[in-house]
Design a protein around this motif. Sequence first.
Motif, short mmCIF file in Angstrom:
data_model
loop_
_atom_site.label_atom_id
_atom_site.label_comp_id
_atom_site.label_asym_id
_atom_site.label_seq_id
_atom_site.Cartn_x
_atom_site.Cartn_y
_atom_site.Cartn_z
N VAL A 34 0.87 -1.18 0.00
CA VAL A 34 0.00 0.00 0.00
C VAL A 34 0.90 1.22 0.00
O VAL A 34 1.78 1.35 0.84
CB VAL A 34 -0.92 0.03 1.24
N GLU A 36 0.80 5.53 -0.32
CA GLU A 36 0.04 6.77 -0.34
C GLU A 36 0.99 7.89 -0.72
O GLU A 36 1.96 8.15 -0.02
CB GLU A 36 -0.62 7.04 1.02
N SER A 43 -4.94 14.55 1.06
CA SER A 43 -4.89 13.12 1.41
C SER A 43 -3.96 12.28 0.56
O SER A 43 -3.61 11.17 0.93
CB SER A 43 -6.29 12.53 1.32
N GLU A 45 -2.79 10.22 -3.10
CA GLU A 45 -3.36 9.13 -3.90
C GLU A 45 -2.98 7.81 -3.24
O GLU A 45 -1.84 7.60 -2.87
CB GLU A 45 -2.79 9.19 -5.32
N ARG A 46 -3.95 6.91 -3.11
CA ARG A 46 -3.69 5.59 -2.52
C ARG A 46 -3.54 4.59 -3.66
O ARG A 46 -4.40 4.47 -4.52
CB ARG A 46 -4.85 5.19 -1.62
N VAL A 48 -2.55 0.49 -4.47
CA VAL A 48 -2.53 -0.80 -3.79
C VAL A 48 -2.07 -1.90 -4.74
O VAL A 48 -2.53 -1.97 -5.88
CB VAL A 48 -3.93 -1.15 -3.22
N CYS A 53 1.87 -0.29 -7.53
CA CYS A 53 2.90 0.50 -6.86
C CYS A 53 4.18 0.57 -7.70
O CYS A 53 4.78 1.64 -7.85
CB CYS A 53 3.21 -0.09 -5.48
N GLU A 111 4.56 -1.15 2.81
CA GLU A 111 3.82 0.10 3.02
C GLU A 111 4.75 1.27 2.80
O GLU A 111 5.91 1.24 3.22
CB GLU A 111 3.28 0.12 4.46
N LEU A 113 4.20 5.48 3.03
CA LEU A 113 3.32 6.62 3.25
C LEU A 113 4.13 7.90 3.05
O LEU A 113 5.12 8.12 3.74
CB LEU A 113 2.74 6.57 4.67
#
Length: 131
Positions: A34, A36, A43, A45-46, A48, A53, A111, A113
Amino acid sequence: MSVRSTAEVIDRFNRAFTEGDAALLADLVAEDCVMESVQPAPSGERVVGREACTEWWTALVDDSATQFTPQEVIVAGDRATIVWTYRFGDGADQWVHGVNVMRVTDGRIAEALGFSKTVGEVPPASESDGA
Protein backbone atom coordinates in the motif's frame (compact mmCIF):
# COMPACT_ATOMS: atom_id res chain seq x y z
CA MET A 1 17.93 -16.44 -1.65
CA SER A 2 18.09 -14.90 1.82
CA VAL A 3 15.62 -12.20 2.80
CA ARG A 4 16.95 -8.68 2.34
CA SER A 5 17.18 -6.44 5.40
CA THR A 6 15.14 -3.28 5.69
CA ALA A 7 18.30 -1.23 5.12
CA GLU A 8 19.12 -3.18 1.93
CA VAL A 9 15.58 -2.76 0.57
CA ILE A 10 15.46 0.97 1.26
CA ASP A 11 18.95 1.50 -0.16
CA ARG A 12 17.95 -0.22 -3.39
CA PHE A 13 14.66 1.72 -3.52
CA ASN A 14 16.51 5.04 -3.15
CA ARG A 15 19.14 4.06 -5.72
CA ALA A 16 16.37 3.42 -8.27
CA PHE A 17 15.59 7.15 -8.05
CA THR A 18 19.09 8.58 -7.68
CA GLU A 19 20.49 6.40 -10.49
CA GLY A 20 17.38 6.69 -12.69
CA ASP A 21 17.18 2.88 -12.89
CA ALA A 22 13.62 1.58 -12.49
CA ALA A 23 14.92 -2.00 -12.92
CA LEU A 24 16.16 -1.74 -9.31
CA LEU A 25 12.50 -1.81 -8.23
CA ALA A 26 12.08 -5.36 -9.57
CA ASP A 27 11.17 -7.83 -6.84
CA LEU A 28 11.28 -5.05 -4.24
CA VAL A 29 7.54 -4.52 -3.71
CA ALA A 30 5.26 -6.84 -1.72
CA GLU A 31 2.19 -8.29 -3.44
CA ASP A 32 -0.13 -6.43 -1.04
CA CYS A 33 1.89 -3.18 -0.86
CA VAL A 34 0.00 0.00 0.00
CA MET A 35 1.46 3.33 -1.08
CA GLU A 36 0.04 6.77 -0.34
CA SER A 37 1.57 9.59 -2.35
CA VAL A 38 1.87 13.20 -1.22
CA GLN A 39 -0.44 14.52 -3.93
CA PRO A 40 -3.13 15.50 -4.48
CA ALA A 41 -3.24 17.33 -1.16
CA PRO A 42 -4.42 16.91 1.45
CA SER A 43 -4.89 13.12 1.41
CA GLY A 44 -2.72 11.98 -1.50
CA GLU A 45 -3.36 9.13 -3.90
CA ARG A 46 -3.69 5.59 -2.52
CA VAL A 47 -2.11 2.88 -4.68
CA VAL A 48 -2.53 -0.80 -3.79
CA GLY A 49 -0.72 -3.92 -4.99
CA ARG A 50 2.71 -4.83 -6.36
CA GLU A 51 1.92 -4.07 -9.98
CA ALA A 52 0.24 -0.72 -9.33
CA CYS A 53 2.90 0.50 -6.86
CA THR A 54 5.78 -0.60 -9.10
CA GLU A 55 4.14 1.11 -12.09
CA TRP A 56 3.64 4.34 -10.09
CA TRP A 57 7.24 4.43 -8.84
CA THR A 58 8.62 3.47 -12.27
CA ALA A 59 6.86 6.47 -13.83
CA LEU A 60 8.47 8.72 -11.22
CA VAL A 61 11.93 7.20 -11.75
CA ASP A 62 11.57 7.56 -15.54
CA ASP A 63 10.46 11.22 -15.37
CA SER A 64 13.66 13.03 -16.34
CA ALA A 65 12.09 16.44 -15.61
CA THR A 66 12.02 15.68 -11.86
CA GLN A 67 14.55 14.64 -9.25
CA PHE A 68 13.97 12.78 -5.99
CA THR A 69 16.94 13.09 -3.62
CA PRO A 70 17.10 11.26 -0.28
CA GLN A 71 18.61 13.48 2.41
CA GLU A 72 18.55 11.13 5.41
CA VAL A 73 17.47 7.54 6.01
CA ILE A 74 16.65 6.16 9.44
CA VAL A 75 16.07 2.40 9.78
CA ALA A 76 14.58 0.78 12.90
CA GLY A 77 13.59 -2.86 12.60
CA ASP A 78 11.05 -3.27 9.80
CA ARG A 79 10.52 0.51 9.54
CA ALA A 80 12.41 3.18 7.64
CA THR A 81 12.02 6.91 7.37
CA ILE A 82 13.34 8.68 4.28
CA VAL A 83 13.71 12.47 4.47
CA TRP A 84 13.90 13.79 0.90
CA THR A 85 13.69 16.70 -1.49
CA TYR A 86 11.80 16.53 -4.75
CA ARG A 87 12.61 18.95 -7.56
CA PHE A 88 9.89 19.35 -10.19
CA GLY A 89 11.30 22.20 -12.28
CA ASP A 90 14.21 24.59 -12.75
CA GLY A 91 12.93 27.52 -10.70
CA ALA A 92 14.17 28.37 -7.23
CA ASP A 93 10.73 27.57 -5.81
CA GLN A 94 10.12 24.34 -7.71
CA TRP A 95 11.05 21.84 -5.05
CA VAL A 96 9.56 20.47 -1.86
CA HIS A 97 10.77 18.72 1.30
CA GLY A 98 9.06 15.55 2.37
CA VAL A 99 9.28 12.27 4.20
CA ASN A 100 8.31 8.69 3.45
CA VAL A 101 7.47 6.32 6.25
CA MET A 102 8.14 2.80 4.96
CA ARG A 103 7.51 -0.71 6.28
CA VAL A 104 9.41 -3.72 4.94
CA THR A 105 8.13 -7.27 5.39
CA ASP A 106 10.00 -10.39 4.24
CA GLY A 107 12.49 -8.29 2.27
CA ARG A 108 9.88 -6.29 0.33
CA ILE A 109 8.19 -2.91 0.71
CA ALA A 110 4.76 -3.51 2.26
CA GLU A 111 3.82 0.10 3.02
CA ALA A 112 5.01 3.51 1.88
CA LEU A 113 3.32 6.62 3.25
CA GLY A 114 4.45 9.94 1.76
CA PHE A 115 4.12 13.32 3.45
CA SER A 116 5.29 16.77 2.33
CA LYS A 117 4.88 20.44 2.96
CA THR A 118 1.94 21.51 0.82
CA VAL A 119 1.08 24.64 -1.08
CA GLY A 120 -1.66 26.71 0.46
CA GLU A 121 -2.74 27.42 3.97
CA VAL A 122 -4.41 25.15 6.48
CA PRO A 123 -7.05 27.11 8.41
CA PRO A 124 -6.62 27.37 12.19
CA ALA A 125 -8.82 24.99 14.22
CA SER A 126 -11.03 27.88 15.32
CA GLU A 127 -11.94 28.54 11.66
CA SER A 128 -12.47 24.92 10.68
CA ASP A 129 -14.92 24.09 13.49
CA GLY A 130 -17.27 26.91 12.64
CA ALA A 131 -16.31 29.13 15.59
